[in-house]
Scaffold this motif. Structure first.
Motif, short mmCIF file in Angstrom:
data_model
loop_
_atom_site.label_atom_id
_atom_site.label_comp_id
_atom_site.label_asym_id
_atom_site.label_seq_id
_atom_site.Cartn_x
_atom_site.Cartn_y
_atom_site.Cartn_z
N ASN A 10 41.73 -21.20 -2.36
CA ASN A 10 40.29 -21.11 -2.11
C ASN A 10 39.49 -21.38 -3.39
OD1 ASN A 10 38.26 -20.85 -0.20
ND2 ASN A 10 37.84 -18.74 -0.77
N HIS A 11 40.01 -22.29 -4.20
CA HIS A 11 39.30 -22.69 -5.41
C HIS A 11 38.24 -23.73 -5.07
CE1 HIS A 11 42.75 -21.46 -8.37
NE2 HIS A 11 42.08 -20.42 -7.88
N ASN A 12 37.11 -23.67 -5.78
CA ASN A 12 36.02 -24.57 -5.45
C ASN A 12 36.06 -25.89 -6.23
OD1 ASN A 12 35.30 -23.12 -7.83
ND2 ASN A 12 33.15 -23.66 -7.51
N VAL A 13 36.90 -25.97 -7.24
CA VAL A 13 36.99 -27.20 -8.02
C VAL A 13 38.38 -27.82 -7.82
CG1 VAL A 13 36.68 -28.27 -10.28
CG2 VAL A 13 35.49 -26.13 -9.75
N MET A 14 38.40 -29.12 -7.54
CA MET A 14 39.66 -29.84 -7.39
C MET A 14 39.61 -31.10 -8.24
SD MET A 14 40.66 -29.37 -3.36
CE MET A 14 42.38 -29.84 -3.59
N TYR A 15 40.76 -31.41 -8.83
CA TYR A 15 40.86 -32.54 -9.76
C TYR A 15 41.97 -33.49 -9.32
CZ TYR A 15 38.96 -28.83 -12.85
OH TYR A 15 38.23 -27.79 -13.39
N TRP A 16 41.79 -34.75 -9.66
CA TRP A 16 42.87 -35.73 -9.58
C TRP A 16 43.10 -36.30 -10.98
CZ3 TRP A 16 46.39 -36.50 -6.03
CH2 TRP A 16 46.11 -36.19 -4.68
N TYR A 17 44.38 -36.27 -11.38
CA TYR A 17 44.80 -36.84 -12.65
C TYR A 17 45.81 -37.95 -12.41
CZ TYR A 17 43.18 -32.56 -15.10
OH TYR A 17 42.44 -31.52 -15.63
N GLN A 18 45.83 -38.91 -13.32
CA GLN A 18 46.89 -39.91 -13.37
C GLN A 18 47.70 -39.62 -14.63
OE1 GLN A 18 46.20 -43.95 -14.98
NE2 GLN A 18 46.70 -44.69 -12.92
N GLN A 19 49.02 -39.57 -14.46
CA GLN A 19 49.88 -39.32 -15.62
C GLN A 19 50.97 -40.37 -15.69
OE1 GLN A 19 52.20 -35.66 -15.74
NE2 GLN A 19 52.04 -35.58 -17.98
N LYS A 20 50.98 -41.12 -16.77
CA LYS A 20 52.04 -42.10 -17.00
C LYS A 20 53.09 -41.48 -17.91
CE LYS A 20 49.31 -46.06 -15.80
NZ LYS A 20 48.93 -47.47 -16.06
N SER A 21 54.24 -42.10 -17.92
CA SER A 21 55.41 -41.51 -18.54
C SER A 21 55.15 -41.04 -19.96
CB SER A 21 56.55 -42.53 -18.54
OG SER A 21 57.71 -41.97 -19.09
N SER A 22 55.49 -39.75 -20.22
CA SER A 22 55.39 -39.14 -21.54
C SER A 22 53.98 -39.15 -22.11
CB SER A 22 56.35 -39.83 -22.52
OG SER A 22 57.67 -39.69 -22.08
N GLN A 23 52.99 -39.21 -21.25
CA GLN A 23 51.60 -39.17 -21.70
C GLN A 23 50.90 -37.94 -21.12
OE1 GLN A 23 49.42 -42.80 -21.07
NE2 GLN A 23 51.16 -44.08 -21.69
N ALA A 24 49.76 -37.62 -21.68
CA ALA A 24 48.96 -36.54 -21.15
C ALA A 24 48.32 -36.97 -19.83
CB ALA A 24 47.87 -36.15 -22.15
N PRO A 25 48.03 -36.03 -18.96
CA PRO A 25 47.30 -36.38 -17.74
C PRO A 25 45.92 -36.92 -18.08
CG PRO A 25 48.23 -34.16 -17.60
CD PRO A 25 48.38 -34.61 -19.02
N LYS A 26 45.52 -37.92 -17.32
CA LYS A 26 44.21 -38.54 -17.51
C LYS A 26 43.35 -38.22 -16.29
CE LYS A 26 42.02 -43.10 -18.09
NZ LYS A 26 41.12 -42.95 -16.93
N LEU A 27 42.22 -37.57 -16.50
CA LEU A 27 41.37 -37.18 -15.40
C LEU A 27 40.72 -38.41 -14.76
CD1 LEU A 27 40.13 -34.78 -13.82
CD2 LEU A 27 38.24 -34.83 -15.47
N LEU A 28 40.87 -38.52 -13.46
CA LEU A 28 40.23 -39.61 -12.70
C LEU A 28 38.87 -39.17 -12.17
CD1 LEU A 28 43.29 -40.85 -10.61
CD2 LEU A 28 42.30 -41.94 -12.63
N PHE A 29 38.83 -38.03 -11.50
CA PHE A 29 37.60 -37.45 -10.98
C PHE A 29 37.84 -36.02 -10.58
CE2 PHE A 29 38.74 -41.19 -8.16
CZ PHE A 29 39.79 -40.58 -7.51
#
Lengths: 116, 114
Positions: B28-47
């Motif tokens: 029941n969290h009000n904030v949701m995120y999508w990240y893209q993560q490529k191999s051995s890298q930090a997650p990159k926020l999409l939106f």
């Protein structure tokens, strides 16, 4: 904009020994939050430990502790009595208090291998 | 247990063929995120969604879209996947506010583009 730097792409440690992962960050803010997240191979990312910048006392969670040096903008993670299950990518992350979306700025990560 | 669920865990799609990844949460969290993560890298926020408000990162390609029909569900649509879109896609949730609410991550969907 904030930046987070993890200067150790890879590290290894013998089981039962202690290892310290480094993290530095850059911000002009006085109050913020810092986190260490762990991402084991093929498993989901989980929070290891968090620190509020306004607290002088370093956070501790069982075998995990941090050395938070606010003036130096340094936030290192110490893992004591390393276990094989500690093998993972570790990400340091910064969160502004003024960020309505609670968004994180991640460092590039440190891959930690615990050797038997 | 309350959690963040992503389906499917593995997705194979063809170059240019639209694909949808899904995320659901029982927190029941009000904030949701999508990240893209490529191999051995930090997650990159999409939106991210703050309640119903959609917030796109400036460098997220137009090829990526998102929908949040209700609090519990969020979808990532890739309209015309390219080879460079092959990655792990992570969904995360949190509660907004000044406290040190952590982000809770799902297990991810690994996307392969052939």
């Amino acid at each position: 904009a904030q930046t987070v730097t993890q200067s150790q792409p890879e590290m290894s440690v013998q089981e039962a020994e202690t290892v310290t992962l480094s993290c530095t960050y850059d911000t002009s803010e006085n109050n913020y939050y810092l986190f260490w997240y762990k991402q084991p191979p093929s498993r989901q990312m989980i929070l290891v430990i968090r620190q509020e910048a306004y607290k002088q006392q370093n956070a501790t969670e069982n075998r995990f502790s941090v050395n938070f040096q606010k003036a130096a903008k340094s936030f290192s993670l110490k893992i004591s009595d390393s276990q094989l299950g500690d093998t993972a990518m570790y990400f340091c992350a910064f969160r502004s208090m003024f960020n309505a979306g609670n968004m994180l700025t991640f460092g590039g990560g440190t891959r930690l291998m615990v050797k038997p | 247990d309350a959690m963040v669920i992503q389906n499917p865990r593995y997705q194979v799609t063809q170059f240019g063929k639209p694909v949808t990844l899904s995320c659901s949460q029982t927190l029941n969290h009000n904030v949701m995120y999508w990240y893209q993560q490529k191999s051995s890298q930090a997650p990159k926020l999409l939106f991210h969604y703050y309640d119903k408000d959609f917030n796109n990162e400036a460098d997220t390609p137009d090829n990526f879209q998102s929908r949040r029909p209700n609090t519990s569900f969020c979808f990532l649509d890739i309209r015309s996947p390219g080879l460079g879109d092959a990655a792990m896609y992570l969904c995360a949730t949190t509660l907004s506010g000044p406290s040190t609410y952590e982000q809770y991550f799902g297990p991810g969907t690994r996307l392969t583009v052939t």
